[in-house]
Scaffold this active site. Sequence first.
Site, PDB file in Angstrom:
ATOM      1  N   LYS A 132       8.646   2.855   0.490  1.00 16.43           N
ATOM      2  CA  LYS A 132       7.597   3.322   1.388  1.00 16.43           C
ATOM      3  C   LYS A 132       7.968   4.333   2.207  1.00 16.43           C
ATOM      4  O   LYS A 132       7.191   5.387   2.301  1.00 16.43           O
ATOM      5  CB  LYS A 132       6.858   2.109   2.255  1.00 16.43           C
ATOM      6  N   ASP A 150       1.234   0.644   2.454  1.00 17.90           N
ATOM      7  CA  ASP A 150       1.194  -0.151   3.982  1.00 17.90           C
ATOM      8  C   ASP A 150       0.368  -1.202   3.762  1.00 17.90           C
ATOM      9  O   ASP A 150      -0.518  -1.301   2.921  1.00 17.90           O
ATOM     10  CB  ASP A 150       1.522   0.692   5.077  1.00 17.90           C
TER      11      ASP A 150
END
Length: 223
Positions: A132, A150
Site C-alpha cells: 500500500k 486502504d
Amino acid sequence: MPRPAGRRRGRTLTRAEIHALFSRLAELNPKPTTELEYRTPFELLVAVILSAQATDVGVNKATRRLFPVADTPQKILGLGEDGLKRHISSIGLYNAKAKNVIATCRILLERHGGEVPRERAALEALPGVGRKTANVVLNTAFGEPTIAVDTHIFRVANRTGLAPGKDVRAVEEALLKRVPEAFLQDAHHWLILHGRYVCKARRPECPACAIRDLCRYPDKTPA
C-alpha cells in the site's frame, strides 16, 4: 410489478456506470491529491510510513516539526532514533515507526544514493513499506497509475459495486481492471476522499452523495 430479470441491476457496476461514477467525482474535484503534506518524494515516503494507523492530520502536525529540521535521509540519520522520536511522539506507534524510518534512511543512502527508488520491489524492500505504501509513493510522487487500497477504498469499492473483493489485493486487482484508463491516475485519491468524507464507515452521507443513484449499497442512509 417486479422488473424482468434481464433488467435487474447486478451487484457490480457496469462499464457505463463506472465511467459515470468517475466523471462525477472528477467534476467535483478535478485535481485530487493526498492530504499528507510533502515537498519531495522522500518527505512523502516518510509521511506515508508515519501514517499507518494514524490520521493525515496527525501526521502533518508531526512532519511540520520534523521536516524543517530534517528533510533528507542524511539529516534524519543525524537526528538518531531518539531524536526522531521526539519529533514524532504525537503519532501512534512512534517507537516502531522511528526505527523503520531510520533503517529506511540508511538503506536509501547505502543502496540508492539517497534517492527514493521508483521500482516497486525496491520500495517494498524498505522497512515499514508494504504494498500500500509503495503504491502511494508510485502514484503520488512518480505519477504511476497505481491504486493503494486502504480501508476507505476497500469500503467504497465493495459498497458501491465498483470493484467488490474479499481482501485488499482482490479489490486492487479488480480496480486496475475496471477503472477506465482516463481516470486511473487519479482514481486512488478520488476514492479515498469519497470514503473519508462521504461514504463514511458508520454513517455514510448518502443523501449528499453524487453517485448515490449508481451505488449498489442496500442500506443507504435516508435523507
